[in-house]
Design a protein around this motif. Sequence first.
Motif, PDB file in Angstrom:
ATOM      1  N   TRP A  37       0.862  -1.183   0.000  1.00  0.00           N
ATOM      2  CA  TRP A  37       0.000   0.000   0.000  1.00  0.00           C
ATOM      3  C   TRP A  37       0.902   1.237   0.000  1.00  0.00           C
ATOM      4  O   TRP A  37       2.119   1.134  -0.137  1.00  0.00           O
ATOM      5  CB  TRP A  37      -0.920   0.027   1.223  1.00  0.00           C
ATOM      6  CG  TRP A  37      -1.956  -1.046   1.318  1.00  0.00           C
ATOM      7  CD1 TRP A  37      -1.864  -2.228   1.996  1.00  0.00           C
ATOM      8  CD2 TRP A  37      -3.270  -1.039   0.740  1.00  0.00           C
ATOM      9  NE1 TRP A  37      -3.031  -2.950   1.879  1.00  0.00           N
ATOM     10  CE2 TRP A  37      -3.919  -2.243   1.119  1.00  0.00           C
ATOM     11  CE3 TRP A  37      -3.975  -0.119  -0.051  1.00  0.00           C
ATOM     12  CZ2 TRP A  37      -5.211  -2.554   0.729  1.00  0.00           C
ATOM     13  CZ3 TRP A  37      -5.270  -0.428  -0.435  1.00  0.00           C
ATOM     14  CH2 TRP A  37      -5.879  -1.631  -0.052  1.00  0.00           C
ATOM     15  N   ASN A  38       0.283   2.382   0.203  1.00  0.00           N
ATOM     16  CA  ASN A  38       1.038   3.626   0.363  1.00  0.00           C
ATOM     17  C   ASN A  38       1.042   4.100   1.806  1.00  0.00           C
ATOM     18  O   ASN A  38       1.738   5.057   2.155  1.00  0.00           O
ATOM     19  CB  ASN A  38       0.449   4.713  -0.547  1.00  0.00           C
ATOM     20  CG  ASN A  38       0.263   4.220  -1.967  1.00  0.00           C
ATOM     21  OD1 ASN A  38      -0.869   4.045  -2.437  1.00  0.00           O
ATOM     22  ND2 ASN A  38       1.356   3.959  -2.660  1.00  0.00           N
ATOM     23  N   TYR A  39       0.246   3.433   2.638  1.00  0.00           N
ATOM     24  CA  TYR A  39       0.167   3.776   4.065  1.00  0.00           C
ATOM     25  C   TYR A  39      -0.182   2.522   4.848  1.00  0.00           C
ATOM     26  O   TYR A  39      -0.972   1.693   4.396  1.00  0.00           O
ATOM     27  CB  TYR A  39      -0.902   4.846   4.306  1.00  0.00           C
ATOM     28  CG  TYR A  39      -1.349   4.947   5.753  1.00  0.00           C
ATOM     29  CD1 TYR A  39      -0.630   5.701   6.674  1.00  0.00           C
ATOM     30  CD2 TYR A  39      -2.491   4.272   6.206  1.00  0.00           C
ATOM     31  CE1 TYR A  39      -1.027   5.777   8.000  1.00  0.00           C
ATOM     32  CE2 TYR A  39      -2.889   4.349   7.525  1.00  0.00           C
ATOM     33  CZ  TYR A  39      -2.159   5.099   8.425  1.00  0.00           C
ATOM     34  OH  TYR A  39      -2.551   5.174   9.741  1.00  0.00           O
ATOM     35  N   PHE A  40       0.426   2.394   6.031  1.00  0.00           N
ATOM     36  CA  PHE A  40       0.035   1.374   6.992  1.00  0.00           C
ATOM     37  C   PHE A  40      -0.122   2.038   8.363  1.00  0.00           C
ATOM     38  O   PHE A  40       0.565   3.014   8.683  1.00  0.00           O
ATOM     39  CB  PHE A  40       1.089   0.258   7.093  1.00  0.00           C
ATOM     40  CG  PHE A  40       1.095  -0.674   5.914  1.00  0.00           C
ATOM     41  CD1 PHE A  40       0.226  -1.764   5.860  1.00  0.00           C
ATOM     42  CD2 PHE A  40       1.959  -0.465   4.853  1.00  0.00           C
ATOM     43  CE1 PHE A  40       0.231  -2.624   4.771  1.00  0.00           C
ATOM     44  CE2 PHE A  40       1.980  -1.318   3.757  1.00  0.00           C
ATOM     45  CZ  PHE A  40       1.109  -2.401   3.722  1.00  0.00           C
ATOM     46  N   PRO A  91       2.305 -10.955  14.304  1.00  0.00           N
ATOM     47  CA  PRO A  91       1.596 -11.883  15.201  1.00  0.00           C
ATOM     48  C   PRO A  91       0.362 -11.297  15.873  1.00  0.00           C
ATOM     49  O   PRO A  91      -0.543 -12.035  16.248  1.00  0.00           O
ATOM     50  CB  PRO A  91       2.671 -12.234  16.240  1.00  0.00           C
ATOM     51  CG  PRO A  91       3.963 -12.060  15.510  1.00  0.00           C
ATOM     52  CD  PRO A  91       3.749 -10.893  14.603  1.00  0.00           C
ATOM     53  N   ASN A  92       0.305  -9.959  16.012  1.00  0.00           N
ATOM     54  CA  ASN A  92      -0.861  -9.338  16.652  1.00  0.00           C
ATOM     55  C   ASN A  92      -1.938  -8.932  15.656  1.00  0.00           C
ATOM     56  O   ASN A  92      -2.778  -8.076  15.943  1.00  0.00           O
ATOM     57  CB  ASN A  92      -0.422  -8.123  17.470  1.00  0.00           C
ATOM     58  CG  ASN A  92       0.239  -7.047  16.615  1.00  0.00           C
ATOM     59  OD1 ASN A  92       0.547  -7.274  15.443  1.00  0.00           O
ATOM     60  ND2 ASN A  92       0.462  -5.889  17.200  1.00  0.00           N
ATOM     61  N   ALA A  93      -1.905  -9.547  14.458  1.00  0.00           N
ATOM     62  CA  ALA A  93      -2.918  -9.303  13.413  1.00  0.00           C
ATOM     63  C   ALA A  93      -2.904  -7.862  12.922  1.00  0.00           C
ATOM     64  O   ALA A  93      -3.947  -7.320  12.523  1.00  0.00           O
ATOM     65  CB  ALA A  93      -4.310  -9.694  13.892  1.00  0.00           C
ATOM     66  N   THR A  94      -1.746  -7.228  12.949  1.00  0.00           N
ATOM     67  CA  THR A  94      -1.551  -5.935  12.302  1.00  0.00           C
ATOM     68  C   THR A  94      -0.463  -6.124  11.245  1.00  0.00           C
ATOM     69  O   THR A  94      -0.128  -7.248  10.889  1.00  0.00           O
ATOM     70  CB  THR A  94      -1.142  -4.858  13.317  1.00  0.00           C
ATOM     71  OG1 THR A  94       0.086  -5.255  13.946  1.00  0.00           O
ATOM     72  CG2 THR A  94      -2.227  -4.674  14.375  1.00  0.00           C
ATOM     73  N   PHE A  95       0.086  -5.028  10.746  1.00  0.00           N
ATOM     74  CA  PHE A  95       1.158  -5.105   9.764  1.00  0.00           C
ATOM     75  C   PHE A  95       2.423  -4.459  10.306  1.00  0.00           C
ATOM     76  O   PHE A  95       2.363  -3.411  10.954  1.00  0.00           O
ATOM     77  CB  PHE A  95       0.750  -4.401   8.460  1.00  0.00           C
ATOM     78  CG  PHE A  95      -0.194  -5.192   7.603  1.00  0.00           C
ATOM     79  CD1 PHE A  95       0.285  -6.103   6.675  1.00  0.00           C
ATOM     80  CD2 PHE A  95      -1.567  -5.030   7.723  1.00  0.00           C
ATOM     81  CE1 PHE A  95      -0.591  -6.833   5.877  1.00  0.00           C
ATOM     82  CE2 PHE A  95      -2.442  -5.750   6.939  1.00  0.00           C
ATOM     83  CZ  PHE A  95      -1.955  -6.661   6.009  1.00  0.00           C
ATOM     84  N   GLU A  96       3.562  -5.083  10.033  1.00  0.00           N
ATOM     85  CA  GLU A  96       4.844  -4.463  10.352  1.00  0.00           C
ATOM     86  C   GLU A  96       5.574  -4.165   9.047  1.00  0.00           C
ATOM     87  O   GLU A  96       5.582  -4.978   8.115  1.00  0.00           O
ATOM     88  CB  GLU A  96       5.686  -5.356  11.265  1.00  0.00           C
ATOM     89  CG  GLU A  96       5.961  -6.749  10.754  1.00  0.00           C
ATOM     90  CD  GLU A  96       6.687  -7.610  11.778  1.00  0.00           C
ATOM     91  OE1 GLU A  96       6.667  -7.253  12.973  1.00  0.00           O
ATOM     92  OE2 GLU A  96       7.267  -8.636  11.376  1.00  0.00           O
ATOM     93  N   LEU A  97       6.186  -3.003   8.983  1.00  0.00           N
ATOM     94  CA  LEU A  97       6.793  -2.535   7.748  1.00  0.00           C
ATOM     95  C   LEU A  97       8.015  -3.361   7.377  1.00  0.00           C
ATOM     96  O   LEU A  97       8.820  -3.733   8.229  1.00  0.00           O
ATOM     97  CB  LEU A  97       7.176  -1.066   7.886  1.00  0.00           C
ATOM     98  CG  LEU A  97       6.003  -0.082   8.010  1.00  0.00           C
ATOM     99  CD1 LEU A  97       6.512   1.313   8.321  1.00  0.00           C
ATOM    100  CD2 LEU A  97       5.175  -0.077   6.739  1.00  0.00           C
ATOM    101  N   VAL A  98       8.136  -3.617   6.078  1.00  0.00           N
ATOM    102  CA  VAL A  98       9.295  -4.307   5.518  1.00  0.00           C
ATOM    103  C   VAL A  98      10.138  -3.334   4.700  1.00  0.00           C
ATOM    104  O   VAL A  98      11.369  -3.331   4.785  1.00  0.00           O
ATOM    105  CB  VAL A  98       8.854  -5.485   4.633  1.00  0.00           C
ATOM    106  CG1 VAL A  98      10.044  -6.112   3.916  1.00  0.00           C
ATOM    107  CG2 VAL A  98       8.105  -6.525   5.453  1.00  0.00           C
TER     108      VAL A  98
END
Length: 463
Positions: A321-324, A415-422
């Motif tokens: 995406w362009n934002y998380f 693991p907490n059902a969110t997104f972490e940036l790569v």
Amino acid sequence: RVHGDTFLVSGFAHMEGRSGGAAARSRGTGRARVAAGSASMILATFVILVFALCCGAFDPTLPPIKVGVLHSLTGSLAISERTLKDGVLMFIAEQNAAGGLLGRRLEAVVVDPASDWPLFAQLANRLVSEDGVVAIFGCWTSVSRKSVLPVVEALNSLLFYPVQFEGEELSRNVFYTGAAPNQQAIPAVDFLFSPAGGSRRRFVLLGTDYVYPRTTNKILLNYLTNVLGVPESEILVLWTPFAHDDWSLLVLHIREFAVGAPTAVVSTINGDANVHFYQELAAQGVNASTLPVIAFSVGEEEVSALPRDVAAKLVGHLATWNYFMSMQSPANAAFIARWHAALNDTTRVTNDPLEAHYIGFRMWAQAVQQAGTTDTNSVRQAMYGQHVAGLSGLTVTMNTNHYVSKPVAIARIAPNATFELVAVSSDVVKGVVWSPFNPANSGGPWIGDWAYPYVCSRCRATP
């Protein structure tokens, strides 16, 4: 300060109209009453002006500026669109708290197109023709946008469209604040092809069967084969209908295709079909390290809708995406706090289309203030070059091709059902209307731009 000056003018005119009548009635009662009336008028005017400057008041006697909210609250796309409706209502409330626009209150007109494409067009017509909205914030899929497009063109209104899409379209009556393929799809496969993405050399292009996935995957197929050198035999293209809920055989087919080479799934699945797809991935134990899925229409809202035990099995799968929501910036932290306060719910997530609507709404409000009117032609001209501080921390700009310049980000399910940036781009990327990787655009390069010297939706760029 266009907004402040506009309010001051209307404030003075309003008070002068009232004092003129009072002065006429007092002519026979002596100078003392005239002086007192004048003093009262001056004091009242001063109080209103000070309140306007300090507190951002609007004139409650003026008619409101109506804004259309055209998002599905029921049907297969409600899982994604309800958040966008809530977002627009929050932005309108914040603008009213700051004094409205042009000294007038904003009023939302909310309708439910119920994930039904013809109904999108019918309700868009009603919003403009009957309800008198000056702009519409709405749509999710490209087919819903294309249903609304001829309506806003015929009625010369404005649509702000907040979702990633296939590009290949440029209307004077639509501002596209979501990602074009060069801002999402192309960077996604570049990442997967790179060592950081696992050096994938076999690809599954999996999409819902409608215009956005069809066009995007046509662009990706050409890019993979002609730019990255992936043999067409190493690319599997699959289509499913909206609301598809039986994924067992398709996931098995994908797993079999992936045997023997580093493979990735590029997903343009839309709507609540994503929930069923990811549940089947978890059920069949599709591991992100061996067969990652990178999605263009799965964000925080969709992942949070999954049962926690299912989400736990999907850790590592990707989205572009362009934002998380996990982006670290003061602007994002402040926005999330306001979002939770507005909804009185700290569990509600933000996502990319919500930020795109935030950007579009802020740009529209700034353009209205700059133009000093809600007239479509004037606001459209004022939109060009508008800047908004994006929640990523980078500045987003509206270009004369009606596409925005914004950053690109890739993240994985945590693991907490969110997104972490790569990965996040170091700068913004300008949206391209006519992709050079679409075979339909041979003979180009083609450009779409509403500014001189082009002033066209599609014309051949000069060398």
